[in-house]
Design a protein around this motif. Sequence first.
Motif, PDB file in Angstrom:
ATOM      1  N   ILE A 128      60.228  54.926  46.547  1.00 11.28           N
ATOM      2  CA  ILE A 128      59.148  54.130  47.134  1.00 11.28           C
ATOM      3  C   ILE A 128      59.443  52.644  46.997  1.00 11.28           C
ATOM      4  N   ALA A 129      59.930  52.234  45.820  1.00 11.00           N
ATOM      5  CA  ALA A 129      60.246  50.819  45.602  1.00 11.00           C
ATOM      6  C   ALA A 129      61.309  50.343  46.584  1.00 11.00           C
ATOM      7  N   LYS A 130      62.323  51.156  46.831  1.00 11.22           N
ATOM      8  CA  LYS A 130      63.373  50.758  47.790  1.00 11.22           C
ATOM      9  C   LYS A 130      62.813  50.709  49.204  1.00 11.22           C
ATOM     10  N   ARG A 131      61.959  51.645  49.531  1.00 10.96           N
ATOM     11  CA  ARG A 131      61.345  51.639  50.861  1.00 10.96           C
ATOM     12  C   ARG A 131      60.510  50.386  51.071  1.00 10.96           C
ATOM     13  N   GLU A 132      59.843  49.937  50.013  1.00  7.89           N
ATOM     14  CA  GLU A 132      58.993  48.755  50.094  1.00  7.89           C
ATOM     15  C   GLU A 132      59.766  47.464  49.824  1.00  7.89           C
ATOM     16  N   GLN A 133      61.075  47.587  49.576  1.00 10.03           N
ATOM     17  CA  GLN A 133      61.910  46.432  49.215  1.00 10.03           C
ATOM     18  C   GLN A 133      61.256  45.654  48.070  1.00 10.03           C
ATOM     19  N   TRP A 134      60.883  46.412  47.058  1.00  9.37           N
ATOM     20  CA  TRP A 134      60.102  45.899  45.942  1.00  9.37           C
ATOM     21  C   TRP A 134      60.992  45.480  44.788  1.00  9.37           C
ATOM     22  N   PHE A 191      58.067  63.176  53.244  1.00 14.09           N
ATOM     23  CA  PHE A 191      56.823  62.456  52.981  1.00 14.09           C
ATOM     24  C   PHE A 191      56.996  60.958  53.234  1.00 14.09           C
ATOM     25  N   LEU A 192      58.069  60.392  52.752  1.00 16.44           N
ATOM     26  CA  LEU A 192      58.295  58.953  52.944  1.00 16.44           C
ATOM     27  C   LEU A 192      58.509  58.622  54.414  1.00 16.44           C
ATOM     28  N   ARG A 193      59.155  59.517  55.109  1.00  7.24           N
ATOM     29  CA  ARG A 193      59.485  59.258  56.515  1.00  7.24           C
ATOM     30  C   ARG A 193      58.294  59.486  57.442  1.00  7.24           C
ATOM     31  N   GLU A 194      57.494  60.512  57.156  1.00  5.92           N
ATOM     32  CA  GLU A 194      56.500  60.946  58.143  1.00  5.92           C
ATOM     33  C   GLU A 194      55.052  60.745  57.720  1.00  5.92           C
ATOM     34  N   ARG A 195      54.771  60.655  56.401  1.00  9.55           N
ATOM     35  CA  ARG A 195      53.372  60.727  55.992  1.00  9.55           C
ATOM     36  C   ARG A 195      52.880  59.560  55.144  1.00  9.55           C
ATOM     37  N   LEU A 196      53.758  58.853  54.492  1.00 10.13           N
ATOM     38  CA  LEU A 196      53.293  57.833  53.561  1.00 10.13           C
ATOM     39  C   LEU A 196      52.473  56.760  54.252  1.00 10.13           C
ATOM     40  N   ASP A 197      52.878  56.310  55.434  1.00  6.90           N
ATOM     41  CA  ASP A 197      52.168  55.221  56.103  1.00  6.90           C
ATOM     42  C   ASP A 197      50.697  55.560  56.353  1.00  6.90           C
ATOM     43  N   ASP A 198      50.405  56.834  56.603  1.00  8.72           N
ATOM     44  CA  ASP A 198      49.029  57.251  56.898  1.00  8.72           C
ATOM     45  C   ASP A 198      48.365  57.908  55.695  1.00  8.72           C
ATOM     46  N   TYR A 199      48.992  57.812  54.532  1.00  7.18           N
ATOM     47  CA  TYR A 199      48.496  58.520  53.347  1.00  7.18           C
ATOM     48  C   TYR A 199      47.046  58.166  53.004  1.00  7.18           C
ATOM     49  N   GLY A 253      42.493  46.213  36.309  1.00  7.81           N
ATOM     50  CA  GLY A 253      42.297  47.641  36.514  1.00  7.81           C
ATOM     51  C   GLY A 253      42.014  48.035  37.945  1.00  7.81           C
ATOM     52  N   GLY A 254      42.243  47.131  38.897  1.00 13.12           N
ATOM     53  CA  GLY A 254      42.002  47.457  40.294  1.00 13.12           C
ATOM     54  C   GLY A 254      42.971  48.497  40.816  1.00 13.12           C
ATOM     55  N   LYS A 255      42.521  49.301  41.787  1.00 12.13           N
ATOM     56  CA  LYS A 255      43.359  50.361  42.347  1.00 12.13           C
ATOM     57  C   LYS A 255      44.463  49.825  43.237  1.00 12.13           C
ATOM     58  N   SER A 256      44.267  48.673  43.823  1.00  8.93           N
ATOM     59  CA  SER A 256      45.263  48.136  44.747  1.00  8.93           C
ATOM     60  C   SER A 256      45.494  46.660  44.462  1.00  8.93           C
ATOM     61  N   GLY A 257      46.624  46.173  44.938  1.00  4.57           N
ATOM     62  CA  GLY A 257      46.941  44.763  44.808  1.00  4.57           C
ATOM     63  C   GLY A 257      47.766  44.405  43.586  1.00  4.57           C
ATOM     64  N   TRP A 258      47.954  45.367  42.646  1.00  2.00           N
ATOM     65  CA  TRP A 258      48.705  45.026  41.430  1.00  2.00           C
ATOM     66  C   TRP A 258      50.195  45.192  41.616  1.00  2.00           C
ATOM     67  N   TRP A 259      50.616  46.243  42.290  1.00  2.00           N
ATOM     68  CA  TRP A 259      52.049  46.497  42.428  1.00  2.00           C
ATOM     69  C   TRP A 259      52.751  45.460  43.298  1.00  2.00           C
ATOM     70  N   GLY A 260      52.033  44.905  44.252  1.00  2.00           N
ATOM     71  CA  GLY A 260      52.684  44.015  45.207  1.00  2.00           C
ATOM     72  C   GLY A 260      53.404  44.780  46.295  1.00  2.00           C
ATOM     73  N   MET A 261      52.889  45.978  46.598  1.00  2.00           N
ATOM     74  CA  MET A 261      53.432  46.807  47.681  1.00  2.00           C
ATOM     75  C   MET A 261      52.377  46.953  48.765  1.00  2.00           C
ATOM     76  N   GLY A 262      52.718  47.705  49.809  1.00  2.00           N
ATOM     77  CA  GLY A 262      51.777  47.968  50.869  1.00  2.00           C
ATOM     78  C   GLY A 262      50.624  48.842  50.401  1.00  2.00           C
ATOM     79  N   VAL A 263      49.556  48.875  51.187  1.00  2.00           N
ATOM     80  CA  VAL A 263      48.350  49.616  50.821  1.00  2.00           C
ATOM     81  C   VAL A 263      48.654  51.093  50.615  1.00  2.00           C
ATOM     82  N   ALA A 264      49.442  51.692  51.510  1.00  2.00           N
ATOM     83  CA  ALA A 264      49.733  53.123  51.412  1.00  2.00           C
ATOM     84  C   ALA A 264      50.548  53.429  50.164  1.00  2.00           C
ATOM     85  N   ALA A 265      51.558  52.623  49.904  1.00  2.00           N
ATOM     86  CA  ALA A 265      52.400  52.851  48.718  1.00  2.00           C
ATOM     87  C   ALA A 265      51.576  52.723  47.445  1.00  2.00           C
ATOM     88  N   GLU A 266      50.683  51.739  47.385  1.00  2.00           N
ATOM     89  CA  GLU A 266      49.874  51.548  46.176  1.00  2.00           C
ATOM     90  C   GLU A 266      48.865  52.687  45.995  1.00  2.00           C
TER      91      GLU A 266
END
Length: 509
Positions: free
Chosen positions: A302-308, A261-269, A319-332
């Motif tokens: 996921i955190a290691k993949r995002e160098q988080w 999943f991390l290798r092939e699908r997360l970017d397009d999740y 309470g927003g769905k994105s922007g809180w973690w500080g990761m990419g859109v797909a990871a969040e």
Amino acid sequence: MTAETRDPIFSMKTVPDIRIHKANDLPPNPKGDYVLYWMIAHRRLTWNYSLQRAVDWAASFDRPLVILEALRVGYPWASDRFHRFVLEGMACNKTRAEKYPVLYYPYLEPSPNKDKGLLLALARKACIVVTDDFPAFFLPHMVASAAQKVGVALEQVDANGLLPMAATDRIFPTAYSFRRFLQKELPRHLQETPRPDPLKGARLRVLKALPSDITGRWPSASDRIVRAGSEVLSAFPVDHAVAPAPIHGGSEEAQKLLNRFLRERLDDYPENRNHPDLEGPSGLSPYLHFGHISAHLVFDRIAKREQWSPDRLSSRTAGGKSGWWGMGVAAEAFLDQLVTWREIGFNMCRLREDYDRYDSLPDWALTTLKRHEKDRRRYLYSPEELERAHTHDPLWNAAQTQLLREGRIHNYLRMLWGKKILEWTPSPRAALEVLIELNNKYALDGRDPNSYSGIFWILGRYDRAWGPERPFFGKVRYMSSENTARKLRVSDYIRKYSPAKNPVQTPKS
């Protein structure tokens, strides 16, 4: 000086106190022969706070560690599908345990009630019993009953998610309100994670065998039985009509799936996860349900993949769905499913014993559903017709057929599947009975807090009132197969899961 203060490992309190619950008021027995870990939900030897706590106790008392992983035959909806999945997990655990100074004891109940007395016999010789804190299915009642009988301290340990269940006594009515709470509370808990390998480096005494009076009555499952999987299922009195699913259980399979999943699908999740003709979702939910993989491990990868790092967390807690973690859109987007939507179900199941009852729905949903309860339905199907995917709707039939064959429904279609059951059954209460029965009988991730969230969302839990008011639904959110087919690519999905090709035979009740 007590054992706790004498041993440096135990004095570190490596498991956060907030994750430990004393199931009874009895003290440990320092003179016991071993520490017993009763593995019932977190069925893995990695990233497991329960196992970690048991290792700490064993080091503290300078005693061996025994891990009991049992599989009964009398659990609700017992079938070849679930039995094989758990057996495959046990095979992984048995192989891994052979590398460490621990006695792994897999017990497979051959017939109903044959396991009676096993836990008590083991507990009589134990310093303490450690088990898993899982808030759904029959497990809470089983542990509460055992706690009153074992005659020694019994602890439950929460290794379910990133947020300890005991972090709040508030029930959250929406994902938005829970997400706001997470954004304020979760950072302090992200600093504490289970050991990736709790047995690695553990200096424990070794117990070569359990007493013969125990193993004679309750023999440990042989390698042939544990590792044979499907070949031994016919020997167990479970539902053989619910065949094993195409996917296999166990920690190794779970980690392979995560890697893929991390290798092939997360970017397009975000773009692909709602399209049934695409393999967008992670597919991890069965492994999370059976405890074959930890949410902490998934988050770590996921955190290691995002160098988080935690310093990237936003200070905004709106309470927003994105922007809180500080990761990419797909990871969040994926973390919102893994953390927010998964763990809100654990919150509900822990704090409401009636989490699986119709009356646990929010008041607005109960009111609007009651008002439309007697609306005349254009289509009415019996539970047997629904189970067999015998309806007029090709897309719904395909979703039900996927459930029958594979033990899953595509994430987006699972919502539509439930909405149509609400429309095609005589009442909302009848719809709930069918939803729970079909989901728990066939879905590999059924019987789980997360799947109860999905079932009850169909009827209004974690949602709001919608307009315009419609027949059957009232103000509960409406979905239709026609709108779904217009928005999503479903033609290949319908062809693939044609009921005419369905090999599953479900006997009429």
